[in-house]
Design a protein around this motif. Structure first.
Motif, mmCIF file in Angstrom:
data_model
loop_
_atom_site.group_PDB
_atom_site.id
_atom_site.type_symbol
_atom_site.label_atom_id
_atom_site.label_comp_id
_atom_site.label_asym_id
_atom_site.label_seq_id
_atom_site.Cartn_x
_atom_site.Cartn_y
_atom_site.Cartn_z
ATOM 1 N N ILE A 69 30.856 14.122 -90.912
ATOM 2 C CA ILE A 69 30.079 14.733 -89.830
ATOM 3 C C ILE A 69 29.126 15.782 -90.391
ATOM 4 O O ILE A 69 27.967 15.865 -89.990
ATOM 5 C CB ILE A 69 31.022 15.319 -88.767
ATOM 6 C CG1 ILE A 69 31.788 14.186 -88.087
ATOM 7 C CG2 ILE A 69 30.265 16.155 -87.754
ATOM 8 C CD1 ILE A 69 32.922 14.630 -87.209
ATOM 9 N N ALA A 70 29.600 16.585 -91.350
ATOM 10 C CA ALA A 70 28.733 17.608 -91.949
ATOM 11 C C ALA A 70 27.571 16.968 -92.705
ATOM 12 O O ALA A 70 26.438 17.456 -92.637
ATOM 13 C CB ALA A 70 29.558 18.497 -92.875
ATOM 14 N N SER A 71 27.829 15.887 -93.410
ATOM 15 C CA SER A 71 26.753 15.198 -94.129
ATOM 16 C C SER A 71 25.746 14.599 -93.152
ATOM 17 O O SER A 71 24.529 14.675 -93.377
ATOM 18 C CB SER A 71 27.331 14.091 -95.014
ATOM 19 O OG SER A 71 28.154 14.642 -96.000
ATOM 20 N N ALA A 72 26.233 14.012 -92.074
ATOM 21 C CA ALA A 72 25.334 13.442 -91.066
ATOM 22 C C ALA A 72 24.502 14.542 -90.407
ATOM 23 O O ALA A 72 23.302 14.360 -90.174
ATOM 24 C CB ALA A 72 26.137 12.678 -90.022
ATOM 25 N N ASP A 73 25.118 15.693 -90.122
ATOM 26 C CA ASP A 73 24.366 16.807 -89.537
ATOM 27 C C ASP A 73 23.283 17.296 -90.493
ATOM 28 O O ASP A 73 22.175 17.630 -90.075
ATOM 29 C CB ASP A 73 25.297 17.963 -89.181
ATOM 30 C CG ASP A 73 26.085 17.716 -87.913
ATOM 31 O OD1 ASP A 73 25.696 16.817 -87.138
ATOM 32 O OD2 ASP A 73 27.090 18.413 -87.696
ATOM 33 N N GLY A 74 23.597 17.338 -91.782
ATOM 34 C CA GLY A 74 22.599 17.739 -92.769
ATOM 35 C C GLY A 74 21.427 16.778 -92.803
ATOM 36 O O GLY A 74 20.266 17.190 -92.892
ATOM 37 N N LEU A 75 21.712 15.480 -92.732
ATOM 38 C CA LEU A 75 20.640 14.483 -92.713
ATOM 39 C C LEU A 75 19.806 14.584 -91.437
ATOM 40 O O LEU A 75 18.585 14.434 -91.471
ATOM 41 C CB LEU A 75 21.221 13.078 -92.846
ATOM 42 C CG LEU A 75 21.762 12.707 -94.220
ATOM 43 C CD1 LEU A 75 22.448 11.351 -94.159
ATOM 44 C CD2 LEU A 75 20.649 12.700 -95.242
ATOM 45 N N LEU A 78 17.120 17.080 -91.584
ATOM 46 C CA LEU A 78 15.947 16.685 -92.368
ATOM 47 C C LEU A 78 15.145 15.574 -91.707
ATOM 48 O O LEU A 78 14.149 15.108 -92.259
ATOM 49 C CB LEU A 78 16.389 16.224 -93.762
ATOM 50 C CG LEU A 78 17.119 17.273 -94.595
ATOM 51 C CD1 LEU A 78 17.669 16.646 -95.870
ATOM 52 C CD2 LEU A 78 16.207 18.424 -94.921
ATOM 53 N N LEU A 79 15.569 15.136 -90.533
ATOM 54 C CA LEU A 79 14.937 14.003 -89.868
ATOM 55 C C LEU A 79 13.463 14.241 -89.560
ATOM 56 O O LEU A 79 12.662 13.308 -89.581
ATOM 57 C CB LEU A 79 15.700 13.681 -88.578
ATOM 58 C CG LEU A 79 15.409 12.366 -87.905
ATOM 59 C CD1 LEU A 79 15.733 11.211 -88.832
ATOM 60 C CD2 LEU A 79 16.216 12.245 -86.632
ATOM 61 N N SER A 80 13.094 15.491 -89.315
ATOM 62 C CA SER A 80 11.690 15.766 -88.980
ATOM 63 C C SER A 80 10.759 15.429 -90.134
ATOM 64 O O SER A 80 9.570 15.177 -89.922
ATOM 65 C CB SER A 80 11.523 17.226 -88.574
ATOM 66 O OG SER A 80 11.867 18.074 -89.655
ATOM 67 N N LEU A 81 11.262 15.408 -91.364
ATOM 68 C CA LEU A 81 10.425 15.040 -92.505
ATOM 69 C C LEU A 81 9.940 13.591 -92.420
ATOM 70 O O LEU A 81 8.921 13.245 -93.010
ATOM 71 C CB LEU A 81 11.188 15.238 -93.814
ATOM 72 C CG LEU A 81 11.486 16.683 -94.199
ATOM 73 C CD1 LEU A 81 12.321 16.726 -95.473
ATOM 74 C CD2 LEU A 81 10.210 17.473 -94.376
ATOM 75 N N LEU A 82 10.664 12.771 -91.680
ATOM 76 C CA LEU A 82 10.251 11.380 -91.544
ATOM 77 C C LEU A 82 8.991 11.229 -90.706
ATOM 78 O O LEU A 82 8.347 10.193 -90.736
ATOM 79 C CB LEU A 82 11.390 10.549 -90.943
ATOM 80 C CG LEU A 82 12.655 10.468 -91.786
ATOM 81 C CD1 LEU A 82 13.733 9.703 -91.042
ATOM 82 C CD2 LEU A 82 12.375 9.820 -93.116
#
Length: 135
Positions: A69-75, A78-82
């Motif tokens: 869950i923490a890794s998914a939250d981190g990703l 960063l979603l706005s970079l897409l």
């Protein structure tokens, strides 16, 4: 009542959570490609199959899912970079967008409305099914 903050994750836990996410996507893609060997007309997307596999894993491991869950939250952070490449594309192909803007806007609005209607329908059907199942 104050909540005790969770212990921060170690780098190995972040890496483990990220690895599970990537492996789920890889497994979903692999399953869909294998399914396409048997059923060439299958158009089910591999990442969706991977997400279903991830959902299965998360329901099985329960409280130990914190690194995933923490890794998914981190990703997701960063979603706005897409959106940067799409903004550059809009600037580069502005004349094409001006020429085809009307039909493009109509397609986007129509698909959005259709997606919302299907989502609401699935939610209502699932809610009714769960209500019948509870009693």
């Amino acid at each position: 009542m104050t909540e005790i903050p969770a212990k921060p994750l170690r780098p190995a836990e972040w890496l483990g959570g990220f690895t599970v996410l990537i492996l789920c996507q890889l497994a979903g893609e692999t399953l869909v490609q294998l399914l396409r060997l048997v059923l060439p007309g299958c158009v089910f997307p591999g990442p969706v199959a991977g997400m279903l596999l991830l959902l299965l894993i998360l329901t099985r491991i329960g409280n130990r899912a914190r690194p995933i869950i923490a890794s998914a939250d981190g990703l997701l952070g960063l979603l706005s970079l897409l959106f940067v490449p799409s903004a550059v594309g809009i600037m580069q192909y502005g004349d094409v967008i001006l020429a085809w803007g009307g039909p493009l806007l109509l397609a986007v609005l129509g698909s959005t409305v259709l997606t919302l209607l299907v989502t609401v329908g699935v939610f209502l059907a699932t809610d009714a099914w769960l209500a019948r199942r509870r009693g």
